[in-house]
Motif scaffolding. Structure first.
Motif, mmCIF file in Angstrom:
data_model
loop_
_atom_site.group_PDB
_atom_site.id
_atom_site.type_symbol
_atom_site.label_atom_id
_atom_site.label_comp_id
_atom_site.label_asym_id
_atom_site.label_seq_id
_atom_site.Cartn_x
_atom_site.Cartn_y
_atom_site.Cartn_z
ATOM 1 N N GLU A 73 26.924 36.931 35.761
ATOM 2 C CA GLU A 73 27.905 36.519 36.512
ATOM 3 C C GLU A 73 28.091 37.548 37.749
ATOM 4 O O GLU A 73 27.577 38.588 37.915
ATOM 5 C CB GLU A 73 29.199 36.553 35.864
ATOM 6 C CG GLU A 73 29.730 37.761 35.367
ATOM 7 C CD GLU A 73 30.992 37.457 34.542
ATOM 8 O OE1 GLU A 73 31.919 37.077 34.678
ATOM 9 O OE2 GLU A 73 30.787 37.742 33.033
ATOM 10 N N GLN A 76 32.126 38.311 42.780
ATOM 11 C CA GLN A 76 32.730 37.409 43.387
ATOM 12 C C GLN A 76 33.490 36.236 42.431
ATOM 13 O O GLN A 76 34.576 35.973 42.718
ATOM 14 C CB GLN A 76 32.042 36.715 44.532
ATOM 15 C CG GLN A 76 32.836 35.514 45.282
ATOM 16 C CD GLN A 76 33.861 36.420 46.046
ATOM 17 O OE1 GLN A 76 34.058 37.386 46.417
ATOM 18 N NE2 GLN A 76 34.972 35.665 46.466
ATOM 19 N N GLU A 77 32.634 35.896 41.556
ATOM 20 C CA GLU A 77 33.112 34.778 40.558
ATOM 21 C C GLU A 77 34.498 35.399 39.592
ATOM 22 O O GLU A 77 35.264 34.448 39.457
ATOM 23 C CB GLU A 77 32.043 34.596 39.487
ATOM 24 C CG GLU A 77 31.136 33.798 40.293
ATOM 25 C CD GLU A 77 29.602 33.443 39.529
ATOM 26 O OE1 GLU A 77 29.313 32.403 39.546
ATOM 27 O OE2 GLU A 77 29.400 34.262 38.729
ATOM 28 N N GLU A 80 37.434 35.640 42.198
ATOM 29 C CA GLU A 80 38.101 34.519 42.354
ATOM 30 C C GLU A 80 39.071 33.889 41.309
ATOM 31 O O GLU A 80 40.171 33.462 41.549
ATOM 32 C CB GLU A 80 36.906 33.407 42.474
ATOM 33 C CG GLU A 80 36.149 33.638 43.908
ATOM 34 C CD GLU A 80 35.050 32.521 44.019
ATOM 35 O OE1 GLU A 80 34.638 32.101 42.896
ATOM 36 O OE2 GLU A 80 34.457 32.547 44.905
#
Length: 107
Positions: A73, A76-77, A80
């Motif tokens: 991953e 940024q994921e 968010e």
């Protein structure tokens, strides 16, 4: 938001929102149950391995075949998800353990 020091949680005020990475679901449920009536929300982010500069070398030798999406991953994921959890869109979420690991824990 709350701050965490040496395992203790200090809440700034009622209505605080707590998002803690690397807790397990039971921890989030227990803290949410104790502080929920004060309007304090607690949710746990159960993340996988994140690709970032400090993990770059380690990830070169780590296979992704056990991750259904076949990749690590990105920062940024996870960011968010944090933004969502502290937003009004998640105002009724409390005591949840959210896996964000590309499906690794479902195998």
């Amino acid at each position: 938001m709350a701050s965490i020091r040496m395992g203790a949680i200090r809440f700034a005020n009622e209505g605080a929102k707590v998002v803690v990475a690397d807790w397990n679901g039971e921890d989030a449920e227990q803290v949410a149950a104790v502080h929920g009536e004060k309007g304090i929300k607690v949710n746990a982010i159960c993340r996988g391995t994140i690709r970032m500069p400090m993990t770059k070398e380690m990830l070169k030798t780590r296979p992704t075949d056990k991750i259904p999406v076949r990749r690590f991953e990105e920062v940024q994921e996870v960011a968010e998800l944090v933004v969502f959890l502290v937003s009004d869109q998640a105002k009724f979420m409390n005591g949840a353990a959210i896996s964000i690991d590309g499906g690794y824990t479902v195998l």
